[in-house]
Design an enzyme around this catalytic site. Structure first.
Site, PDB file in Angstrom:
ATOM      1  N   PHE B 132       0.884  -1.030  -0.014  1.00  0.00           N
ATOM      2  CA  PHE B 132       0.009  -0.092   0.038  1.00  0.00           C
ATOM      3  C   PHE B 132       0.925   1.165   0.108  1.00  0.00           C
ATOM      4  CE2 PHE B 132      -2.912   3.077   1.547  1.00  0.00           C
ATOM      5  CZ  PHE B 132      -3.900   3.108   0.793  1.00  0.00           C
ATOM      6  N   ASP B 203       2.214  -4.935   8.086  1.00  0.00           N
ATOM      7  CA  ASP B 203       0.935  -4.120   8.205  1.00  0.00           C
ATOM      8  C   ASP B 203      -0.433  -5.025   8.323  1.00  0.00           C
ATOM      9  OD1 ASP B 203      -0.976  -2.671   7.106  1.00  0.00           O
ATOM     10  OD2 ASP B 203       0.376  -1.468   5.633  1.00  0.00           O
ATOM     11  N   TYR B 228     -10.371   1.404  10.711  1.00  0.00           N
ATOM     12  CA  TYR B 228     -11.319   1.625  10.193  1.00  0.00           C
ATOM     13  C   TYR B 228     -12.012   0.581   9.061  1.00  0.00           C
ATOM     14  CZ  TYR B 228      -8.178   4.051   7.112  1.00  0.00           C
ATOM     15  OH  TYR B 228      -7.257   4.391   6.094  1.00  0.00           O
ATOM     16  N   LYS B 229     -11.299  -0.345   8.890  1.00  0.00           N
ATOM     17  CA  LYS B 229     -11.773  -1.205   8.071  1.00  0.00           C
ATOM     18  C   LYS B 229     -12.465  -2.382   8.610  1.00  0.00           C
ATOM     19  CE  LYS B 229      -7.618  -0.493   4.905  1.00  0.00           C
ATOM     20  NZ  LYS B 229      -8.052   0.189   3.881  1.00  0.00           N
ATOM     21  N   ARG B 373     -12.682  -4.582  -6.439  1.00  0.00           N
ATOM     22  CA  ARG B 373     -12.276  -5.568  -5.127  1.00  0.00           C
ATOM     23  C   ARG B 373     -13.513  -5.397  -4.344  1.00  0.00           C
ATOM     24  NH1 ARG B 373      -7.995  -2.676  -1.191  1.00  0.00           N
ATOM     25  NH2 ARG B 373      -9.776  -1.020  -1.257  1.00  0.00           N
TER      26      ARG B 373
END
Lengths: 414, 414
Positions: B132, B203, B228-229, B373
């Protein structure tokens, strides 16, 4: 109970309150009925409309809008949008120079890093030994990473001229001293820093929302400040950061995250800073914290900063008048040009006295070793409040109740 | 409409849902009735009880408790308290090694900085070129500040053994690839990194809350991840940071702020790191964001992570089965040991197809240049949802509706 006969009576205070155009703003805040809150310089009070605004953001933007709200609710632009509002109304900063993000400490790391890079070949990062400690810790950690740089600590800002020279890269100063409430002349000091070829970085934690600030006019290079004191953004609210436009093109800050990238959603492996102040962003912005701060700006924009400042000086004057005859030492300057929006009183048993006041519902705070701090926030404090607080302090000192065991020092205080 | 005949029917899905012990947790989330939400890997859904918890923190702890809540409501200990809960339930981390604070980018800067200092004399910070991007930007910015260090980018994690040598200081890897959904074997890879004498930094943005993680057992050195995921902490929720206990005493991170100080309220001018993982804190914690995340942990603790993982694999398998005959390329591994909780499908017009799905209420996302996705979140998605989503994709592709002008590429996407 004796009183200081030169100061106004409570009745006179009430009459002044009734005529005060800022007085109705008190209704915009939710404060407990049994509290006199003189700690808005540490954590601002809750604006009345913040819960509703936050609930709406949570339910509608997050709950219903979901990921779509990054575009549809404008979350992407929230750090800059709030920064522009703050800049225009309270900081004297033209649009495009302020972002709201991260903590004060993290933002300070960013702007000090950028400033050091803008002054290559100079080594000194000058700061005050009695600055708020996190500023010194950040400066210390940062200079450890920028070869050839080092912190240079002053005993007071008055020593500044003695150290400014061709090796001074950056000077970091607090606009108001968090202990004493002393205010520096931002424009004059910035000019002296610039004459030495150095950059001026200001910590506005104790002035943003306390008095009108003119960053652009004063020629400030960078500034940071917190959202949870006079700005009433809530506990741990996002902080803000100002970078003067003239430093955008060359300014490179060390916390290079995706929200500061020129083309965030191109997902390039290499970092390219965004145009403008956006390059000072790092990670994903704290949307809920920003929403709470946004609601508080709605209140701020009802208040004329010059009127807020005039009332602030009146409240601090009043408190100092009403406590002038007590067995405490006022360390806050009487000169209004040198005074922020707090009054600090010194007493060797200050910790206990503050605790005894809190037990009476009069909330101030304490800073080691001996300072009692009382913050005066014109949006939600009245002259009557100040009178009552001074009376409480008079009574606590007269009764000696602070000697009770329950007021002895315990754990952490803020 | 044709269907893939080897996959279960919608009725069979409904029967499986009815027997699923996790199915009732769907009621713990607020989701719009007209949405099928397959983007919980980008922003998790709103837990039903979060608004009430947040409102209570705002009204009672901030509004009434005011500054007193730092002690009385335990705000001081919130980063570590949430870290312990997260560590115990989802990360396989014993107490005292996780804190919740700042953003993922900022936390990564901290742990990479600490890791580089723990491997003096070694220069390579190894990462994947397709990590990322913010990870790479942070690594790039950081190595610029640590003399003698540099990023070394791999085309894929499979090349790791070819670069590990006595100059490798730190290896930064994503547990699940944000594009493809490919899962790495954390324990095995960490062991290879350690054999080279280097430190492993993971990560966890795409695995925390998606599958059981065993940081202690895998011998991981440091990790970061976002709130937040899959953790459902809300937009821009505070992130987390793991530092293995063995690195606490010697670990020095670069963002030295007052919340990481040994004696925060002694206001010493010099920085002394706190004991334990607290030294990885920097500025004032974002109390409101932490409160929202805390409410989401209440839901998480009703779910067995092993059951969540089993259902996640079932959902991703089901989606891949139901879309296997479509004109898209599945890039997510079929091997469950190598698969996270998302399915990525490649199509040259992926952007438009995702927009057409969103117009139908089926929300996935797009990553340039050609990946669609779809995230599968077992707490609030059912097999029936997956079936309906696959049907929608089938219809969008069959109808060609994605060719409509309104689905052409516009501004930013997340």
């Amino acid at each position: 109970m004796t009183t200081n006969m030169t100061a106004p009576t409570r009745e006179q205070c009430a009459a002044l309150d009734a005529a005060d155009p800022l007085h109705p703003l008190r209704e915009r805040f939710t404060l407990p009925a049994d509290v006199l809150y003189l700690d808005g310089n540490s954590l601002g009070a809750l604006p009345r409309d913040t819960p509703g605004h936050l609930a709406k953001v949570v339910a509608d933007e997050w709950g219903t809008g979901l990921i779509r709200s990054w575009n549809d609710a404008g979350w992407f632009h929230q750090p800059g949008r709030l920064g522009d509002r703050l800049g225009a109304h309270l900081l004297g900063a033209a649009n495009g120079q302020v972002v709201v993000c991260d903590s004060t400490s993290v933002n300070l790391f960013k702007v000090l890093g950028a400033a050091l890079r803008l002054r290559p070949g100079r080594g000194a990062l000058v700061a005050e030994r009695h600055a708020f400690p996190t500023d010194l810790y950040i400066a210390d950690g940062l200079t450890g990473l920028y070869p050839g740089t080092r912190p240079v600590l002053l005993d007071s800002a008055a020593q500044l001229d003695a150290v400014l020279d061709g090796d001074t890269a950056v000077v970091l100063l607090s606009h108001v001293d968090y202990r004493t409430g002393e205010l520096l002349d931002m424009a004059a000091v910035t000019e002296r820093i610039h004459r030495a070829g150095a950059l001026a970085v200001w910590d506005l934690c104790h002035t943003a929302g306390a008095l009108p600030i003119e960053l652009d006019a004063a020629g400030v290079d960078f500034a940071v400040g917190c959202g949870y004191k006079y700005l009433n953004g809530g506990p741990g609210a996002p902080a803000f950061l100002y970078a003067a436009e003239r430093h955008h093109a060359a300014g490179r800050q060390p916390l290079t995250g995706w929200f500061g990238h020129a083309r965030q959603f191109d997902f390039e492996p290499g970092y390219r800073p965004a145009e403008g102040v956006t390059r000072f962003l790092t990670g994903t912005p704290p949307v809920l914290g920003l929403a709470a701060l946004e609601a508080s700006l709605d209140v701020w924009e009802l208040a004329d900063p010059a009127a807020v400042r005039a009332k602030s000086l009146e409240l601090t004057d009043l408190f100092m008048d009403l406590t002038a005859d007590l067995d405490v030492e006022a360390v806050t300057p009487r000169d209004p040009a040198r005074r922020g929006s707090q009054v600090a009183l010194r007493h060797p048993e200050g910790y206990r006295i503050v605790q005894a006041l809190i037990a009476r519902g009069v909330i101030g705070d304490f800073r080691a070793p001996d300072l009692m701090r009382f913050g005066f926030t014109p949006l939600y404090l009245s002259r009557t409040d100040v009178h009552d607080a001074a009376t409480a302090l008079r009574e606590v000192l007269a009764s000696g109740e602070w000697r009770e065991e329950r007021f002895a020092r315990r754990g952490e205080v803020t």
